[in-house]
Design a protein around this motif. Sequence first.
Motif, PDB file in Angstrom:
ATOM      1  N   ILE A 125     -99.129 -25.508  33.149  1.00 56.32           N
ATOM      2  CA  ILE A 125     -99.376 -26.961  33.013  1.00 56.32           C
ATOM      3  C   ILE A 125    -100.495 -27.757  32.806  1.00 56.32           C
ATOM      4  N   ILE A 126    -101.108 -27.491  33.332  1.00 53.81           N
ATOM      5  CA  ILE A 126    -102.437 -28.249  33.463  1.00 53.81           C
ATOM      6  C   ILE A 126    -103.443 -27.871  32.140  1.00 53.81           C
ATOM      7  N   SER A 127    -103.216 -26.551  32.032  1.00 55.49           N
ATOM      8  CA  SER A 127    -104.111 -26.223  31.441  1.00 55.49           C
ATOM      9  C   SER A 127    -103.157 -26.492  29.751  1.00 55.49           C
ATOM     10  N   LEU A 128    -102.428 -27.133  29.074  1.00 49.55           N
ATOM     11  CA  LEU A 128    -101.550 -26.447  28.414  1.00 49.55           C
ATOM     12  C   LEU A 128    -101.292 -28.418  28.689  1.00 49.55           C
ATOM     13  N   SER A 129    -101.594 -29.094  29.557  1.00 48.94           N
ATOM     14  CA  SER A 129    -101.420 -30.422  29.595  1.00 48.94           C
ATOM     15  C   SER A 129    -101.744 -31.468  28.566  1.00 48.94           C
ATOM     16  N   ALA A 130    -102.440 -31.492  27.878  1.00 46.27           N
ATOM     17  CA  ALA A 130    -102.657 -31.638  25.978  1.00 46.27           C
ATOM     18  C   ALA A 130    -101.295 -31.335  25.240  1.00 46.27           C
ATOM     19  N   LEU A 131    -100.811 -30.514  25.559  1.00 41.59           N
ATOM     20  CA  LEU A 131     -99.652 -30.534  24.553  1.00 41.59           C
ATOM     21  C   LEU A 131     -98.663 -30.891  24.783  1.00 41.59           C
ATOM     22  N   ILE A 140     -98.756 -34.174  26.882  1.00 42.81           N
ATOM     23  CA  ILE A 140     -98.628 -35.004  26.735  1.00 42.81           C
ATOM     24  C   ILE A 140     -98.579 -35.518  24.963  1.00 42.81           C
ATOM     25  N   GLY A 141     -99.312 -34.208  24.164  1.00 51.76           N
ATOM     26  CA  GLY A 141     -99.220 -34.891  22.630  1.00 51.76           C
ATOM     27  C   GLY A 141     -97.496 -34.906  22.366  1.00 51.76           C
ATOM     28  N   VAL A 142     -96.890 -33.884  22.697  1.00 60.04           N
ATOM     29  CA  VAL A 142     -95.194 -33.506  22.155  1.00 60.04           C
ATOM     30  C   VAL A 142     -94.293 -34.074  22.915  1.00 60.04           C
ATOM     31  N   SER A 143     -94.954 -34.944  24.370  1.00 61.66           N
ATOM     32  CA  SER A 143     -93.943 -36.047  24.611  1.00 61.66           C
ATOM     33  C   SER A 143     -93.590 -38.020  23.215  1.00 61.66           C
ATOM     34  N   PHE A 144     -95.311 -37.951  23.081  1.00 62.43           N
ATOM     35  CA  PHE A 144     -94.892 -38.802  22.322  1.00 62.43           C
ATOM     36  C   PHE A 144     -94.283 -38.634  20.855  1.00 62.43           C
ATOM     37  N   ILE A 145     -94.237 -36.731  20.355  1.00 64.54           N
ATOM     38  CA  ILE A 145     -93.168 -37.084  18.811  1.00 64.54           C
ATOM     39  C   ILE A 145     -91.590 -36.618  19.949  1.00 64.54           C
ATOM     40  N   PHE A 146     -91.332 -36.337  21.255  1.00 61.29           N
ATOM     41  CA  PHE A 146     -89.817 -37.003  21.787  1.00 61.29           C
ATOM     42  C   PHE A 146     -89.618 -37.841  21.380  1.00 61.29           C
ATOM     43  N   ILE A 147     -90.848 -39.145  22.000  1.00 65.41           N
ATOM     44  CA  ILE A 147     -90.215 -40.288  22.108  1.00 65.41           C
ATOM     45  C   ILE A 147     -89.971 -41.193  20.644  1.00 65.41           C
ATOM     46  N   ALA A 148     -91.021 -40.650  19.717  1.00 69.30           N
ATOM     47  CA  ALA A 148     -90.727 -41.014  17.987  1.00 69.30           C
ATOM     48  C   ALA A 148     -89.175 -40.906  17.671  1.00 69.30           C
ATOM     49  N   SER A 149     -89.095 -39.397  17.734  1.00 71.42           N
ATOM     50  CA  SER A 149     -86.968 -38.413  17.450  1.00 71.42           C
ATOM     51  C   SER A 149     -86.706 -39.501  18.186  1.00 71.42           C
ATOM     52  N   GLY A 150     -86.705 -39.602  20.030  1.00 71.73           N
ATOM     53  CA  GLY A 150     -85.894 -40.203  20.153  1.00 71.73           C
ATOM     54  C   GLY A 150     -85.147 -42.142  19.440  1.00 71.73           C
ATOM     55  N   LEU A 151     -86.214 -42.513  18.698  1.00 69.08           N
ATOM     56  CA  LEU A 151     -86.011 -43.898  18.899  1.00 69.08           C
ATOM     57  C   LEU A 151     -85.772 -43.174  17.355  1.00 69.08           C
ATOM     58  N   GLY A 166     -88.988 -25.502  32.256  1.00 70.43           N
ATOM     59  CA  GLY A 166     -88.071 -26.035  32.675  1.00 70.43           C
ATOM     60  C   GLY A 166     -88.879 -27.716  32.372  1.00 70.43           C
ATOM     61  N   PHE A 167     -90.091 -27.145  32.989  1.00 72.61           N
ATOM     62  CA  PHE A 167     -90.912 -28.419  32.880  1.00 72.61           C
ATOM     63  C   PHE A 167     -91.256 -28.808  31.365  1.00 72.61           C
ATOM     64  N   TYR A 168     -91.022 -28.494  30.876  1.00 70.91           N
ATOM     65  CA  TYR A 168     -90.999 -28.795  28.858  1.00 70.91           C
ATOM     66  C   TYR A 168     -89.171 -29.675  28.909  1.00 70.91           C
ATOM     67  N   GLU A 169     -88.596 -29.417  29.817  1.00 71.28           N
ATOM     68  CA  GLU A 169     -87.153 -29.078  29.010  1.00 71.28           C
ATOM     69  C   GLU A 169     -87.432 -31.273  29.751  1.00 71.28           C
ATOM     70  N   ILE A 170     -88.836 -31.256  30.707  1.00 68.74           N
ATOM     71  CA  ILE A 170     -88.617 -32.814  31.986  1.00 68.74           C
ATOM     72  C   ILE A 170     -88.908 -33.359  30.699  1.00 68.74           C
ATOM     73  N   SER A 175    -100.204 -36.541  17.707  1.00 65.06           N
ATOM     74  CA  SER A 175    -100.365 -35.868  17.153  1.00 65.06           C
ATOM     75  C   SER A 175    -102.868 -35.680  17.256  1.00 65.06           C
ATOM     76  N   ILE A 176    -103.089 -36.678  18.390  1.00 66.65           N
ATOM     77  CA  ILE A 176    -105.040 -36.984  19.190  1.00 66.65           C
ATOM     78  C   ILE A 176    -104.730 -35.340  20.071  1.00 66.65           C
ATOM     79  N   PRO A 177    -103.812 -35.165  21.279  1.00 68.06           N
ATOM     80  CA  PRO A 177    -104.349 -34.800  22.329  1.00 68.06           C
ATOM     81  C   PRO A 177    -104.604 -33.372  21.731  1.00 68.06           C
ATOM     82  N   LEU A 178    -103.788 -32.334  21.265  1.00 70.53           N
ATOM     83  CA  LEU A 178    -103.358 -31.140  20.670  1.00 70.53           C
ATOM     84  C   LEU A 178    -105.207 -30.754  19.716  1.00 70.53           C
TER      85      LEU A 178
END
Length: 406
Positions: free
Chosen positions: A8-14, A16-27, A136-140, A174-177
Amino acid sequence: MRGSKRAIISLSALFIGVSFIFIASGLVVSSGGVLLNDMGASKTQIGFITSLFFLGALTCTIVSHRLISKVGHMRAYAIFTALFAICALLHDMSDNLIFWAILRFMLGFCYYSIVLIVESWLNEKTPNSIRSRVLGFYEIVFYTAFAIGAVIMSMNLSVTKVFIIGTISIIIGSIPLNFLKIKSPKIPKSINISLPKIYNIAPLALATSIIAGLSMNGFFSMASLFIITQGYTTAQAGIFIIVGMCGGFIAHTIFGVISDKFGRKLAIILASSIAFLASSAFVLINPSIIMQYIIVFFLGFGIFVLYALALARANDVLSDKNAYVEVVRALLFSYLIGSFLSTIIIGFLINQFGFIAFIFYYITLLAFLIIFAIFQKSVPKAQEVAFARHSGHSIIFDELNNDNSK
């Protein structure tokens, strides 16, 4: 545990990036019904325009992997996030419904293409031994970020502000990746889809998958319209969606155990029954908005686990495990067909019969699934495998990538 934390730590940038995509999707996705209603569109028009988001998703499953294979995952991610942001921002340029319909199609295409890329990365870089915990973390991340998007929607913002905030979230995502220095995953091979063949193999899994699409994404896209049509506010519509998602989130932590101990068939019947009783409560007790919040928790608790249970059931009944990739692809396709049809049907029903038609829609779907499941054969306990605790979202390209890497 340490292995999953390191992954999870090694893919933290991924993440973080997708969390903002999900925020945009939810909105952007949740606000569609509200904004179109404010523009004076009929409920039928709202349902049709919203459905094009899922038609874009269906198109993604057929063509996106070809583009990704040509330019690579990193460039494809940049392309799709840029297009996603542009399409979100263009909503404010015109209130023409045809224009909005085209943009909704493109939003669905871009969003699910991004999901394909992200989940390919997760599956490529996560060993089988810790994949369930990482996903599971991805789902959270997904549930939390999507809920944040719904909270923003509830602030009763103007069209301009909704899509500016959505665009900013996508651009940040789009930035963290760009900080990930990892090799792009392989592209899964295209597989022919045959729903009649899959029905012969796993009828309960296919039926559950279609009902999951009809119910889950019907909720995401049209629940806000159900609330505001009753005369409640956009803020209350946002709370309604969030509470339903909370129910689904908690259900995912429980139904894995239930399905492992008592079987997928019983788990499907139980989940459908809980959602059916919740739907019936809307009709029987004529609830206030507070009571509707309580009831929708149990509606979400029942419907949001259906697709995951469909996938587990399919895996149980397959004698040839090499065919699982084809089955997963077919279940995804049927899930998205249900998603596409859900908003058209709900929009038409609300337009013709009022907001209460939203509830009778769920009562009918869930009653059908309960009856259908009762008459299906149970799978011997020895044949069942551990239940993968994925939602209908995160499993989409899981087995496709696993098969390709073997």
